[in-house]
Design an enzyme around this catalytic site. Structure first.
Site, mmCIF file in Angstrom:
data_model
loop_
_atom_site.group_PDB
_atom_site.id
_atom_site.type_symbol
_atom_site.label_atom_id
_atom_site.label_comp_id
_atom_site.label_asym_id
_atom_site.label_seq_id
_atom_site.Cartn_x
_atom_site.Cartn_y
_atom_site.Cartn_z
ATOM 1 N N ASP A 28 -19.767 -40.483 9.578
ATOM 2 C CA ASP A 28 -19.042 -40.959 8.794
ATOM 3 C C ASP A 28 -17.676 -41.066 9.237
ATOM 4 O OD1 ASP A 28 -18.092 -42.573 6.322
ATOM 5 O OD2 ASP A 28 -17.432 -40.331 5.844
ATOM 6 N N SER A 29 -16.538 -41.489 8.722
ATOM 7 C CA SER A 29 -15.335 -41.205 9.248
ATOM 8 C C SER A 29 -14.929 -39.792 8.700
ATOM 9 C CB SER A 29 -14.110 -42.136 8.528
ATOM 10 O OG SER A 29 -14.493 -42.237 7.391
ATOM 11 N N CYS A 91 -21.729 -44.498 6.183
ATOM 12 C CA CYS A 91 -20.297 -45.009 6.202
ATOM 13 C C CYS A 91 -20.478 -46.613 6.181
ATOM 14 C CB CYS A 91 -19.328 -44.698 7.402
ATOM 15 S SG CYS A 91 -17.775 -45.706 7.300
ATOM 16 N N GLU A 172 -10.315 -37.517 0.641
ATOM 17 C CA GLU A 172 -10.134 -36.675 1.681
ATOM 18 C C GLU A 172 -9.002 -35.622 1.674
ATOM 19 O OE1 GLU A 172 -11.609 -36.425 4.875
ATOM 20 O OE2 GLU A 172 -13.127 -37.860 4.515
ATOM 21 N N CYS A 204 -18.776 -47.283 -0.950
ATOM 22 C CA CYS A 204 -18.285 -46.327 0.081
ATOM 23 C C CYS A 204 -18.720 -44.864 -0.059
ATOM 24 C CB CYS A 204 -16.531 -46.266 0.049
ATOM 25 S SG CYS A 204 -15.805 -45.049 0.837
ATOM 26 N N HIS A 206 -17.525 -42.021 0.127
ATOM 27 C CA HIS A 206 -16.640 -41.147 -0.410
ATOM 28 C C HIS A 206 -16.927 -41.071 -1.766
ATOM 29 C CE1 HIS A 206 -14.770 -41.007 3.836
ATOM 30 N NE2 HIS A 206 -13.911 -39.842 3.064
HETATM 31 N N1 DGL Z 1 -16.966 -43.325 3.901
HETATM 32 C C1 DGL Z 1 -16.598 -44.527 4.386
HETATM 33 C C2 DGL Z 1 -17.123 -45.757 3.805
HETATM 34 O O1 DGL Z 1 -18.303 -45.512 3.129
HETATM 35 C C3 DGL Z 1 -15.276 -44.701 4.949
HETATM 36 C C4 DGL Z 1 -13.805 -44.689 4.293
HETATM 37 C C5 DGL Z 1 -12.638 -44.745 5.141
HETATM 38 O O2 DGL Z 1 -12.734 -43.981 6.287
HETATM 39 O O3 DGL Z 1 -12.067 -45.572 5.116
HETATM 40 O O4 DGL Z 1 -16.605 -46.762 3.882
#
Ligand code: DGL
Length: 285
Positions: A28-29, A91, A172, A204, A206
């Site tokens: 993931d990011s 992600c 984050e 997402c 996150h």
């Molecule tokens: N967790 C990520 C997603 O599912 C990325 C969020 C990001 O880095 O903008 O899209």
């Protein structure tokens, strides 16, 4: 139907029992993919896992498709060097921007999975002819990938989506379950685009960290779909079907980031406790 050469090769791939001990690669990011990694670790405790957080390029949601694709290929190279049997793009933004390319690139070297297909499959029957909301990054929402896949189901599901670009950076920074996150979420969830929905997809990885707050907002009237569990179940099902579940591993977990910060290290402990030790792995030297 025309199959390209690499697709033919992929359909012919036979896994053997020796592959079961190989690790699962997840990326993931940043910390978002840990929601999926945690769900996977709970479901498959003996699997060895390698997690990569591309913190040097966070957030992915506002990056171009070409940039995200380049990051994903670099990360896959690293995970392939570790002999991963399965690489999960944990992600949504990267799944939307780069999954087809990644699958083609990995070819028969490992199984490639994303976090979007399992969720689309999951809603197919229970939400036929219903209206579903989706929140995600700009990349995910503007790619229209959920809508295209949901329309292909032919189940009469209406999708209402809203880009919520502040949420991933906010998480984050450790802002969840506090007055800042409640206020930002209130603004987004009251958007007219999200009215009259039966369920909300957290598009997402996150966002499961905000699930309790989102559920509070809807007071039980809208089902909030925790995609991390759905994806983990789908990974398990695939491994089972291919006799690739690791039943005797040590459950070893390694965590890599492309840019090391101590604040990131402490955020990751939410998921795997104090045992976590981040290793720095720059994607470009
Ligand atoms: N967790 C990520 C997603 O599912 C990325 C969020 C990001 O880095 O903008 O899209």
């Amino acid at each position: 139907m025309h199959l390209r050469i690499s697709q033919v090769a992929r359909t012919k791939k036979k896994f053997n029992m020796a592959d079961a001990g190989a690790p699962i690669g997840i990326f993931d990011s940043g910390i978002g993919g840990m929601t999926v990694a945690r769900a996977l670790a709970d479901l498959l405790p003996y699997e060895n896992m390698i997690y990569f957080g591309d913190t040097a390029h966070l957030p992915y949601g506002d990056k171009s498709t070409a940039a995200i694709q380049a990051y994903c290929i670099k990360i896959c190279n690293m995970l392939l060097q570790q002999d991963c049997k399965l690489i999960l793009i944990a992600c949504n933004s990267a799944s939307a921007a780069a999954f087809d390319l990644v699958r083609e690139y990995i070819g028969t070297r490992a199984k490639a999975m994303n976090v979007i297909d399992p969720v689309v499959e999951y809603i197919k029957e229970p939400y036929a002819n219903k209206t579903i909301g989706l929140i995600g990054t700009r990349q995910t929402v503007q790619s229209n990938v959920y809508k295209k896949k949901i329309d292909l189901l032919g189940k009469g599901i209406t999708l209402k989506s809203l880009a919520t670009p502040l949420l991933a950076p906010m998480i984050e920074e450790g802002f969840f379950d506090n007055s800042v996150s409640i206020s930002v979420l209130g603004q987004y969830l009251s958007d007219p685009e999200l009215t009259d929905i039966d369920a909300l997809i957290l598009g997402c990885t996150h966002y499961p960290l905000l699930k309790p707050e989102i559920e509070n907002y809807y007071e039980g009237k809208v089902r909030v779909l925790d995609t991390s569990e759905i994806v983990a179940n789908s990974v398990k099902a695939w491994l089972e079907q291919h006799y690739l579940i690791n039943r005797s591993g040590t459950g070893a977990r390694e965590f890599f980031v492309s840019d090391f910060t101590t604040s990131f290290e402490s955020s990751t402990k939410i998921f795997f406790g104090s045992k976590i030790r981040l290793q720095h792995y720059p994607l470009w030297d």
